[in-house]
Design an enzyme around this catalytic site. Structure first.
Site, PDB file in Angstrom:
ATOM      1  N   ARG A  64       6.870  13.251  -4.114  1.00  0.00           N
ATOM      2  CA  ARG A  64       8.209  13.620  -3.670  1.00  0.00           C
ATOM      3  C   ARG A  64       8.711  14.976  -4.171  1.00  0.00           C
ATOM      4  O   ARG A  64       9.745  15.438  -3.723  1.00  0.00           O
ATOM      5  CB  ARG A  64       9.219  12.544  -4.111  1.00  0.00           C
ATOM      6  CG  ARG A  64       8.968  11.198  -3.475  1.00  0.00           C
ATOM      7  CD  ARG A  64       9.971  10.164  -3.932  1.00  0.00           C
ATOM      8  NE  ARG A  64       9.676   8.863  -3.362  1.00  0.00           N
ATOM      9  CZ  ARG A  64      10.037   8.466  -2.147  1.00  0.00           C
ATOM     10  NH1 ARG A  64      10.728   9.287  -1.373  1.00  0.00           N
ATOM     11  NH2 ARG A  64       9.714   7.265  -1.699  1.00  0.00           N
ATOM     12  N   GLN A  91      -2.992  -0.314 -10.566  1.00  0.00           N
ATOM     13  CA  GLN A  91      -1.895  -0.132  -9.630  1.00  0.00           C
ATOM     14  C   GLN A  91      -2.103   1.125  -8.791  1.00  0.00           C
ATOM     15  O   GLN A  91      -1.340   1.397  -7.873  1.00  0.00           O
ATOM     16  CB  GLN A  91      -0.574  -0.011 -10.405  1.00  0.00           C
ATOM     17  CG  GLN A  91      -0.199  -1.245 -11.199  1.00  0.00           C
ATOM     18  CD  GLN A  91       0.997  -1.011 -12.096  1.00  0.00           C
ATOM     19  OE1 GLN A  91       0.859  -0.755 -13.282  1.00  0.00           O
ATOM     20  NE2 GLN A  91       2.188  -1.092 -11.537  1.00  0.00           N
ATOM     21  N   HIS A  93      -2.768  -2.676  -5.302  1.00  0.00           N
ATOM     22  CA  HIS A  93      -2.037  -2.001  -4.225  1.00  0.00           C
ATOM     23  C   HIS A  93      -3.008  -1.413  -3.196  1.00  0.00           C
ATOM     24  O   HIS A  93      -2.626  -0.553  -2.392  1.00  0.00           O
ATOM     25  CB  HIS A  93      -1.144  -0.892  -4.799  1.00  0.00           C
ATOM     26  CG  HIS A  93      -0.082  -1.424  -5.723  1.00  0.00           C
ATOM     27  ND1 HIS A  93       0.462  -0.687  -6.755  1.00  0.00           N
ATOM     28  CD2 HIS A  93       0.532  -2.642  -5.769  1.00  0.00           C
ATOM     29  CE1 HIS A  93       1.366  -1.423  -7.400  1.00  0.00           C
ATOM     30  NE2 HIS A  93       1.413  -2.606  -6.820  1.00  0.00           N
ATOM     31  N   CYS A 147     -12.672   3.549  15.193  1.00  0.00           N
ATOM     32  CA  CYS A 147     -13.910   2.824  14.945  1.00  0.00           C
ATOM     33  C   CYS A 147     -14.967   3.184  15.987  1.00  0.00           C
ATOM     34  O   CYS A 147     -14.690   3.200  17.189  1.00  0.00           O
ATOM     35  CB  CYS A 147     -13.602   1.327  14.986  1.00  0.00           C
ATOM     36  SG  CYS A 147     -15.033   0.255  14.796  1.00  0.00           S
ATOM     37  N   CYS A 154     -15.586  -0.313  18.191  1.00  0.00           N
ATOM     38  CA  CYS A 154     -14.685  -0.855  19.214  1.00  0.00           C
ATOM     39  C   CYS A 154     -13.546   0.073  19.612  1.00  0.00           C
ATOM     40  O   CYS A 154     -12.776  -0.243  20.517  1.00  0.00           O
ATOM     41  CB  CYS A 154     -14.105  -2.191  18.739  1.00  0.00           C
ATOM     42  SG  CYS A 154     -12.860  -1.994  17.441  1.00  0.00           S
ATOM     43  N   GLY A 175       6.009   7.276 -23.134  1.00  0.00           N
ATOM     44  CA  GLY A 175       7.317   6.956 -22.598  1.00  0.00           C
ATOM     45  C   GLY A 175       7.611   5.473 -22.700  1.00  0.00           C
ATOM     46  O   GLY A 175       6.838   4.700 -23.287  1.00  0.00           O
TER      47      GLY A 175
END
Length: 254
Positions: free
Chosen positions: A39, A107, A125, A157, A160, A220
């Site tokens: 961001r 994660q 994730h 693909c 298909c 942190g």
């Protein structure tokens, strides 16, 4: 520096005694790899020219128009190509090779654990290491899907014609491997939390499932909502790679 060395010595002793180590890694573990944020002013959303980034990982929008996701994904793949696994990634891969590490729960979607040599990686994730056809389910490895992503606006693909999607968990999709991750935690006699503030569920809930010792390494704050400090045997607030270099000085894994 002396405190860090003492913490590293304590951690090294814990590793020596352990037989079933599990790692939960978060975004902080990849910070030193050189991956830009999404961001920021120079972030990936800006590079891809995407004004409405909330749609990128919306699964319903992906099925309607996968081109938005792929304009972002090309920038992500470029950034990951420039990034390199960190010392900590190689350290835990070496623990697996030594037979002490049961698995990595991550994660992150960046595949840096796999690139460092880890094989037992549970990406809750999802990730970019594998991709599948949304129509027939055909699997594509990292190098193949990456090549197809840069060859066409929307990779399809060869079996298909269906749209190919990386195994990233989008909003609206369930997380992956959650039962296996809790089972790993229950088997662990030493559980590492590295680079995670333990805010995002369900990942934040996994460490408390272990009856083994818990080591938290994060620069942190770390939330105590799901993991009270009384459960943590060693808490290290330091640069992750600097710390594991100190641990490695005692263990000589790398």
């Amino acid at each position: 520096m002396k405190a860090l060395q003492q913490e590293a010595s304590q951690c090294a002793e814990m590793i020596k005694k352990a037989n079933a180590i599990v790692l939960l890694s978060g975004a902080g573990m990849s910070t030193n790899a050189g991956i830009p944020d999404f961001r920021g002013p120079q972030g990936l959303y800006k590079r891809a020219g995407i004004p409405d980034p909330e749609r990128i990982f919306d699964i319903e929008y992906f099925y309607r128009d996968p081109s938005l996701f792929y304009s972002f994904h090309r920038e992500l793949l470029k950034a990951l190509d420039a990034a390199k696994p960190t010392f900590a990634h190689f350290f835990f891969a070496a623990l697996e090779k030594k037979g002490k590490l049961l698995g990595v729960i991550t994660q992150n979607i960046d595949a840096l654990h796999q690139r460092a040599g880890s094989h037992k990686v549970y990406e809750i994730h999802g990730g970019i290491w594998e991709s599948h056809c949304t129509k027939c389910g055909k699997s594509f490895d990292y190098e193949t899907s990456k090549r197809m992503t840069f060859e066409k606006e929307i990779p399809r693909c060869d079996n298909c014609g269906g749209v190919i999607k990386p195994d990233i968990v989008f909003f609206g999709e369930p997380v992956k491997h959650i039962d296996e991750c809790f089972e790993l935690a229950r088997k662990a006699d030493l559980f590492f939390v590295v680079g995670s503030s333990l805010v995002v569920t369900p990942a934040a809930m996994i460490p408390s499932a272990t009856s083994g010792e818990i080591v938290v390494v994060n620069k942190g704050e770390v939330s105590e909502f799901y993991l009270p400090s009384s459960r943590v045997a060693l808490r290290v607030d330091a640069d992750i790679d600097e710390f594991f270099r100190s641990v490695n000085e005692e263990l000589k894994l790398l």
